[in-house]
Design a protein around this motif. Structure first.
Motif, PDB file in Angstrom:
ATOM      1  N   PHE A  38       0.819  -1.203   0.000  1.00  0.00           N
ATOM      2  CA  PHE A  38       0.000   0.000   0.000  1.00  0.00           C
ATOM      3  C   PHE A  38       0.853   1.253   0.000  1.00  0.00           C
ATOM      4  N   LEU A  42       0.771   4.231  -2.693  1.00  0.00           N
ATOM      5  CA  LEU A  42       0.571   5.650  -2.403  1.00  0.00           C
ATOM      6  C   LEU A  42       1.735   6.489  -2.950  1.00  0.00           C
ATOM      7  N   VAL A 122      -3.108  -0.777   8.543  1.00  0.00           N
ATOM      8  CA  VAL A 122      -2.394  -0.162   7.421  1.00  0.00           C
ATOM      9  C   VAL A 122      -2.269   1.339   7.657  1.00  0.00           C
ATOM     10  N   SER A 123      -3.355   1.977   8.129  1.00  0.00           N
ATOM     11  CA  SER A 123      -3.293   3.431   8.311  1.00  0.00           C
ATOM     12  C   SER A 123      -2.249   3.800   9.362  1.00  0.00           C
ATOM     13  N   ILE A 124      -2.177   3.023  10.454  1.00  0.00           N
ATOM     14  CA  ILE A 124      -1.180   3.341  11.482  1.00  0.00           C
ATOM     15  C   ILE A 124       0.219   3.220  10.892  1.00  0.00           C
ATOM     16  N   VAL A 126       1.168   3.319   7.725  1.00  0.00           N
ATOM     17  CA  VAL A 126       1.422   4.336   6.705  1.00  0.00           C
ATOM     18  C   VAL A 126       1.694   5.683   7.390  1.00  0.00           C
ATOM     19  N   THR A 127       0.935   5.967   8.456  1.00  0.00           N
ATOM     20  CA  THR A 127       1.116   7.241   9.156  1.00  0.00           C
ATOM     21  C   THR A 127       2.471   7.296   9.864  1.00  0.00           C
ATOM     22  N   VAL A 128       2.845   6.193  10.516  1.00  0.00           N
ATOM     23  CA  VAL A 128       4.162   6.156  11.170  1.00  0.00           C
ATOM     24  C   VAL A 128       5.251   6.378  10.128  1.00  0.00           C
ATOM     25  N   GLY A 130       4.942   7.986   7.354  1.00  0.00           N
ATOM     26  CA  GLY A 130       4.878   9.399   6.965  1.00  0.00           C
ATOM     27  C   GLY A 130       5.530  10.301   8.005  1.00  0.00           C
ATOM     28  N   ILE A 131       5.282   9.997   9.279  1.00  0.00           N
ATOM     29  CA  ILE A 131       5.865  10.814  10.346  1.00  0.00           C
ATOM     30  C   ILE A 131       7.386  10.672  10.331  1.00  0.00           C
ATOM     31  N   ASP A 134       8.764  12.582   7.504  1.00  0.00           N
ATOM     32  CA  ASP A 134       8.700  14.005   7.801  1.00  0.00           C
ATOM     33  C   ASP A 134       9.846  14.421   8.720  1.00  0.00           C
ATOM     34  N   ARG A 135      10.120  13.550   9.706  1.00  0.00           N
ATOM     35  CA  ARG A 135      11.170  13.893  10.671  1.00  0.00           C
ATOM     36  C   ARG A 135      12.556  13.834  10.052  1.00  0.00           C
TER      37      ARG A 135
END
Ligand SMILES: C[S@@+](CC[C@H](N)C(=O)[O-])C[C@H]1O[C@@H](n2cnc3c(N)ncnc32)[C@H](O)[C@@H]1O
Lengths: 390, 232
Positions: A38, A42, A122-124, A126-128, A130-131, A134-135
């Motif tokens: 996934f 994205l 999956v959302s968790i 993908v978000t981790v 992304g974070i 970002d960092r």
């Protein structure tokens, strides 16, 4: 025939014009594999199950396939013409409305809870991801570096002040003759006591002009300072070593900023110099934020304190913040400074946008243009004042 | 921690939300969905063997709206919620208590640092789905979200109406509700807050929302209003 298709962490769902389900492809693999798939969908816009679904739909005779995405997905050249995109589309509307039934009946989950767990896991992840990404943004490191640099500068100044006051008990004249903190510190460290200062070494190791050397030499003889005792000299030396090690740290951080900024924001850095560009990014809270600011705000970045003071009714409105450190502005005549600051802020706004959004390298051009414009403004100003004098 | 003696929990007007009475004082509370886990350094109270979490109106605009007597609070057990501007999940954690295990909160925020604490909360609260994305580009989270009963929006952006209407068109079920926190200074600092609220309400009506209630959040949140909307 038209088909409509939507993608989710459960898989791919396609319907026909009449909203009848014509195809379902569950994402295969365990949760880690599904997540990886996934994320690559994205980011890289490719997904095996999606490609398979497209092939099957073509085989089934569909000649227009509408995908519920905004950014195009990667497909073979020959089917590009068949694919359209829209948000929302029929497949997505159906999927979102009948999620519970579809997840069980079509995607084979035991119940809606299981299906939702898949979405959530999956959302968790993908978000981790992304974070984390970002960092690792380079502009965030630059901001940290600027904070450290400012702290180090304050520490260096205050430690120098202490050393200066202490050493002034023994040789106050030194601080009138020399200005550079680093030079003074190195000199004290070398000779320890004033009476040991040696003109020959000053010349050979410190490269000082003879005029300065003579001044120092004669001050040593006439000094009003007391005699420096061994014990005091030892402690002062400790402070000096501390200062030197802070300075080493300062130089390293500064070097880091100067090296990294041309990669983070090439256009802004070449326009203003790495350090000013880094300060602007730091004040704005990141390159993206800087790129979104209007030039009127950029002009005042770093002057927030003065601005709030003014809003509260004290002082005058600030005309420039960080960009005041730009040498040509700082050195210019007060009358044109505001105008120059506005011009520079305009150019910075353009440069930051290029750096953020197109990553392109128009390097140098903006700067040349700005320097040219500045010279014109300064010239005009001079003509003006000459006229007035006549 | 509040002392247990002389405390009483009574139903509020709204499902899943209670008043904890202690002498003359009363506190809004919800039942902790994850007993023993504090989501946002909130005060925890035990009454009759149940664990309640104090919902501070100064920290949450939804709680403030209830304190200011909003007419309805359309969040109930089993609801699906799309939460725009979820940040670290302070308010979301209370909604998570109310909707329970059968509900879901899709929590969107575009700030990675704001979202970081929400990940820890989502690992404990199984009804929260965190999404790192900009609420103005729903294409970035459309793959994850079901049709929802409520859109909750608290993004402090200049154009909340457009954000709410785009998201409602995509995700809100017919006759679903929108809860919208409005920060006057994000929209127009030169105008008085009341003017800003009225203008935004007008825009919302034109976009097809019915305004059921609008409460001013003073003194809990200065220059903030909370609107309850229904999709026509
Ligand atoms: C006032 S805070 C929300 C507080 C939260 N609702 C609570 O009560 O716990 C606003 C949040 O909206 C987020 N935000 C602002 N604009 C956004 C956008 N366009 N998309 C997503 N999030 C946004 C900010 O990152 C910030 O975390």
């Amino acid at each position: 025939m038209k088909a409509y298709l939507t993608v989710s962490p459960l898989g791919v769902l396609a319907v026909n014009e009449k909203k009848e389900i014509i195809l379902v492809k569950k994402l295969k693999g365990d949760i880690n594999q599904v997540t990886d798939k996934f994320i690559s969908f994205l980011e890289k816009r490719t997904l095996t199950e999606l490609n398979n679904a497209l092939e099957e739909l073509l085989d089934m005779g569909y000649r227009e396939i509408n995908i519920e995405e905004r950014e195009p997905v990667k497909v073979k050249e020959e089917i590009k013409g068949v694919i359209k995109y829209s948000i929302p589309n029929k497949a997505g509307l159906l999927f979102r409305r009948y999620f519970t039934a579809l997840s069980v009946e079509k995607f084979g989950f035991r119940n809606k809870k299981e299906a939702r767990r898949r979405i959530r896991e999956v959302s968790i992840r993908v978000t981790v991801y992304g974070i984390k990404k970002d960092r690792s943004r380079k502009d965030l490191s630059i901001i940290q570096a600027i904070h450290v640099l400012d702290d180090l500068e304050k520490m260096l100044n205050s430690l120098f002040l202490r050393i200066k006051e202490w050493y002034s008990l023994y040789f106050p004249e030194l601080f009138d003759i020399l200005e550079s903190q680093e030079l003074i510190i190195k000199l004290i460290s070398k000779f320890k006591k004033p009476e040991k200062i040696n003109p020959q070494t000053l010349k050979e190791e410190f490269n000082l002009p003879s005029e300065i050397i003579n001044k120092i030499a004669s001050s040593i003889n006439e000094t009003v300072g007391a005699k420096l005792q061994e014990r005091d000299s030892e402690v002062i030396e400790e402070l000096i070593q501390e200062w030197l090690s802070l300075k080493k740290c300062y130089d390293a951080v500064r070097g880091y900023i100067e090296e990294e900024m041309p990669k983070v924001a090439p256009n802004t850095s070449s326009l203003t110099g790495a350090l000013i560009a880094a300060r602007l990014i730091s004040s704005a809270g990141g390159l993206e934020s800087l790129a979104k600011l209007p030039s009127s705000t950029i002009q005042l970045l770093g002057a927030e304190k003065a601005l709030f003071r003014f809003i509260r009714g004290k002082g005058t409105p600030p005309k420039h913040g960080v960009i005041y450190q730009y040498p040509l502005i700082r050195k210019s005549n007060k009358k044109v400074r505001g105008k120059l600051a506005r011009k520079l802020a305009n150019k910075i706004a353009i440069a930051a946008r290029i750096d953020m959004f197109s990553g392109g390298r128009g390097e140098g051009k903006l700067q040349e243009k700005f320097v040219r414009e500045i010279k014109n403004i300064v010239k005009e100003e001079r003509n003006e004042s000459n006229k007035q004098q006549i | 921690m509040l002392r247990k003696k002389g405390m009483k929990v009574i139903n509020s007007k709204f499902e899943g939300i209670y008043w904890l009475k202690k002498g003359k004082r009363k506190f809004l509370v919800t039942k902790n969905l994850v007993p023993g886990f504090r989501s946002c350094n909130e005060e925890i109270v035990y009454v009759n063997g149940r664990e309640y979490r104090v919902w501070d109106p100064y920290r949450s605009k939804a709680s403030a709206a209830i304190h200011k007597k909003v007419k309805e609070f359309p969040v109930k057990e089993g609801d699906l919620i799309l939460y725009l501007g979820v940040a670290s999940g302070t308010t979301a954690s209370y909604l998570s208590d109310i909707i329970g295990e059968e509900g879901v909160i899709y929590g969107v925020d575009f700030s990675a640092s704001a979202l970081l604490p929400l990940i820890q909360i989502a690992r404990k609260r199984e009804n929260i789905v965190p999404l790192l994305a900009d609420a103005r580009t729903p294409s970035r989270y459309i793959n994850f979200v079901e049709e929802v009963d409520v859109v909750y929006c608290d993004v402090a952006q200049p154009n909340p109406t457009s954000i709410v209407s785009t998201n409602s068109n995509l995700f809100l079920k017919e006759s679903g509700y929108v809860l919208l926190a409005i920060k006057a200074s994000s929209i127009d600092i030169s105008k008085k807050p009341k003017e800003v609220y009225l203008e935004e309400e007008k825009k919302l009506k034109e976009t097809g929302f019915e305004i059921i209630d609008s409460v001013n959040l003073v003194p809990y949140h200065k220059k903030h209003a909370f609107l309850l909307l229904k999709r026509k």
